[in-house]
Design an enzyme around this catalytic site. Sequence first.
Site, short mmCIF file in Angstrom:
data_model
loop_
_atom_site.label_atom_id
_atom_site.label_comp_id
_atom_site.label_asym_id
_atom_site.label_seq_id
_atom_site.Cartn_x
_atom_site.Cartn_y
_atom_site.Cartn_z
N ASP A 49 37.45 31.61 35.52
CA ASP A 49 37.97 32.96 35.62
C ASP A 49 36.77 33.89 35.73
OD1 ASP A 49 40.86 34.55 34.07
OD2 ASP A 49 39.52 35.21 35.66
C1 GLC Z 1 40.86 38.25 36.13
C2 GLC Z 1 42.05 37.45 35.66
C3 GLC Z 1 42.49 36.40 36.63
C4 GLC Z 1 42.22 36.89 38.03
C5 GLC Z 1 40.72 36.97 38.22
C6 GLC Z 1 40.33 37.47 39.62
O1 GLC Z 1 39.98 38.48 35.06
O2 GLC Z 1 41.99 36.86 34.38
O3 GLC Z 1 43.86 36.13 36.38
O4 GLC Z 1 42.80 36.00 38.97
O5 GLC Z 1 40.11 37.79 37.25
O6 GLC Z 1 40.70 38.79 39.77
#
Ligand code: GLC
Length: 744
Positions: A264
């Site tokens: 993430d």
């Molecule tokens: C965010 C979220 C995730 C998302 C990613 C890209 O922090 O936790 O769900 O897909 O970053 O934006």
Amino acid sequence: MQEKEITSLLSQMSLEEKIGELFQIPAYFIADGNATGPAAELGITDDDIRLAGSCLSITGAKKIREIQRDHMEKHPHHIPMLFMADIINGYHTVFPIPLAQGCTFNPALVEKAASIAAREAAAAGIHVTFSPMADLVRDARWGRVMESTGEDPYLNSQMSAAMVRGYQGVKNKLAEKGKLAACLKHFAGYGAPQGGRDYNTVELSDRTLRDDYMPAYQAAVKAGCALVMTSFNTLNRIPSTGNRHLMRDVLRGEMCFNGVLISDWAAVNELIFHGIAADEKEAALLAIRAGVDIDMASPIYIKHLKQLVEQGMLPEELIEESTLRVLTLKNRLGLFENPYKDANEKDEQELLLCEAHREAARKCAEESFVLLKNEDSILPLHKENDTVAFIGPFTDNQFICGSWSIFADDADCVTVKSGVQENYPCSKVLFSDGCPTTDPGEIIQGFQKSPEKEIIDSDLKLEQAIQEAVQTAAAADKVVLCLGEHRELTGEGASRASLTLPSCQLRLLKEISRINPNICVVLFGGRPLDLREADRHAKAILEVWLPGTEGGNAIARILYGDISPSGRLAMSFPWCVGQIPVHYNHMNTGRPFSGDFRLERFGSKYLDIPNEPFYAFGYGLTYTTFVYSAVSLSQNRLQTGETIFASVRVTNTGKRTGTETVQMYLHDTAASVARPVRELKGFTKVTLNPEESTKVCFPITEDLLRFHDINMEYKSEPGIFEVFIGPDSATNNKAEFELCHSIK
Ligand code: GLC
């Protein structure tokens, strides 16, 4: 390309080039192909950018084609980049938030919504979406419940698999036009942060993790999702992004996932904050060892992996294993033959927000609304006879998409006011805002502040606005009060310690109820809220969540009865925040309590509220009534390998056609470990005309009865089971059967 060509390409790549494939650049890291601002500050060079394997949150066919062409010219092997984005519930045509989609209890509809989102985003040049979010949720304080499909393992499994099919197609042929690679998230257990506070510690027993939280992830992997994203949280005090056992033994071993594992946002770097990495170098080592292939939005891999290999701390094979998975994904998408895939400006113009997509979004919204209360059948409104006052901050408000609708334009949304005026131009209607969405001065965060009309900037103006609304209500037969929580109060990083509506809205509700008792609250928002006040003053409550682009049209058609409400709650509504966690599939405890909480003392209960939720999982009303027969069983004994059937007859006893979601729950009355008091194991929607009835039949097989037993083995155990069939998780319409393990 053939597989052998991919491995041949890999063999020609330098160590830097292999590592480049594991580096993902967020949109704001680059401008005209070069490292800018934050990237430069993080020590990322133009050369790093030149080797990057993927890009995050850039969209638009023209822009992506330019970036891809420029990138391939500069790349030593002309390897195309992956373009990834959060297409969570639609691209330009925005569907209801996933929690609302869960309330449709209609996997086929959810699959269609995902397929439309894929067609639009693919035309805009996207290859990968960070969806489905399959995290089970039991705590409405957590802002991301809006992104889940609720509290039930079985429903979430149906929905996460449906979304994967919608994005990737049933055959998972990613190179086909209009398909996106789906990324399951957040693995694992992200939906259970302590205190409901986002990113907080998660403490789950292995049995609870596997029986309750894993099924929806497993369903998405079984459906063929091409990627998985690590979760920010710890499990057993180990951050997922550095959790080798969870990723290599469980995800890749037990679940047989062989796709790309992406962290993430900057979660590799966060291993330092978690305290399991002393520095960036150790963070890189832990993540790559755990099998994390792509480092999202952080420079850790690009800055440290080479040195780790050169210093003999990291075998190059681990890098090659990850690079091969990334190249394989690009190949599955057909990018080596066509690096621009579906990016096409003409398709964008034709597809985005086209009438067919809008109609699908409206139908999905209509099926997602849950009618929670309808005293005196105040709804549906009468088109000719009723003079209706539409009042409240969500009456003429276009900010009705979820907080992940980051690529859409709020100006495309249909408000309640427009929906009523366009669909029912002859109805007698009045309008008034009444108060703002949030209390004056309340902080609204969010990367996209909703520049909503600030009609109130002082207490005096609030008084005037409320009095004007009260006068409007006095002139009407019925009042539709459009209330709810601002969309930036749910979503990522938006946990709340309170679940009440803003005090200005509660004030408006009370003032209006003094002058006109015929109130229907239409409730917007991304989480279950404390509805005790709304219930006290309103005769009807319609939960519409954050309904998306076509919200106003869908709400108007439901309110005036052209469409009957059919949604069922995918998540329990608590009495108050103090009751959390409250979910239907709880354990019985040694002192189960169903008496009067004010009188009986020694039972598992509160002194000030009942144990039952305010509204139960699976609950929802329609504009008609249904009656269920007793549950009948084809046999009272189930042998392993056999199927028995549980059935009921459902009759529409009202005056209008309606759709009922018939639900089947099973309960293992005695096992080697405590089992939930019931678990959803089947549901089906039936539409019946007045006086029409139908038989609904559910198959029961031994595999539906399996769980992780006292030895953590996944199996069923012989004994007595209860089967409940009814309109929601509180039904007591039941029968019993015995499971016998056939002697092999
Ligand atoms: C965010 C979220 C995730 C998302 C990613 C890209 O922090 O936790 O769900 O897909 O970053 O934006």
